[in-house]
Design an enzyme around this catalytic site. Structure first.
Site, PDB file in Angstrom:
ATOM      1  N   GLY A  11      50.571  40.714  35.435  1.00 14.00           N
ATOM      2  CA  GLY A  11      49.245  40.073  35.621  1.00 14.00           C
ATOM      3  C   GLY A  11      48.739  39.120  34.304  1.00 14.00           C
ATOM      4  N   GLY A  12      47.535  38.962  34.246  1.00 10.93           N
ATOM      5  CA  GLY A  12      46.991  38.170  32.997  1.00 10.93           C
ATOM      6  C   GLY A  12      47.548  38.738  31.679  1.00 10.93           C
ATOM      7  CD  GLU A  13      44.189  41.754  29.363  1.00 13.48           C
ATOM      8  OE1 GLU A  13      43.328  42.808  29.449  1.00 13.48           O
ATOM      9  OE2 GLU A  13      43.880  40.894  28.571  1.00 13.48           O
ATOM     10  CD  GLU A  14      46.416  44.305  34.058  1.00 15.11           C
ATOM     11  OE1 GLU A  14      46.692  43.400  35.109  1.00 15.11           O
ATOM     12  OE2 GLU A  14      45.189  44.556  33.990  1.00 15.11           O
TER      13      GLU A  14
END
Length: 117
Positions: free
Chosen positions: A36-39
């Protein structure tokens, strides 16, 4: 938080930094990908929950002890789960790991959480 403080271009550099550190910390046959975005997700085949925790905790310590593209160290939190103990199919295991990530964040961040069996 990085994007809000340092801007999106530094945030992109931090993601590249994290990906490189994760690739360096995992074994041949393991897989690391952005979720995901920062995962990110790291798949560790044929690895016990205890071994997974040790790998994740080692990675957490490596990252917090390096200077990131922000010019400062950054910290990470993580959630771990194990197939087949945590679920019968991939999404079940991922969802449990994701829940454990949020548990780590709720308990003050900068830690790895997982279900003990």
């Amino acid at each position: 938080m990085v994007n809000d403080t340092y801007g999106h271009s530094i945030g992109d550099e931090v993601l590249k930094f994290l990906a490189a550190e994760m690739r360096a910390a995992i074994r041949e046959g393991d897989t690391c990908c952005r979720y995901g975005g920062e995962e990110f997700i790291i798949l560790l085949p044929e690895t016990t929950l205890e071994e997974t925790f040790k790998i994740a905790e080692n990675l957490r310590k490596i990252i917090e002890n390096k200077v990131s593209p922000t010019g400062n160290p950054i910290t990470i939190s993580g959630g771990i789960a194990n197939y087949p103990l945590s679920g019968d199919h991939a999404m079940q295991v991922i969802e449990l790991a994701y829940a454990q990530l949020y548990r780590a964040k709720e308990y003050g961040r900068y830690k790895i959480c997982g279900v003990v069996y």
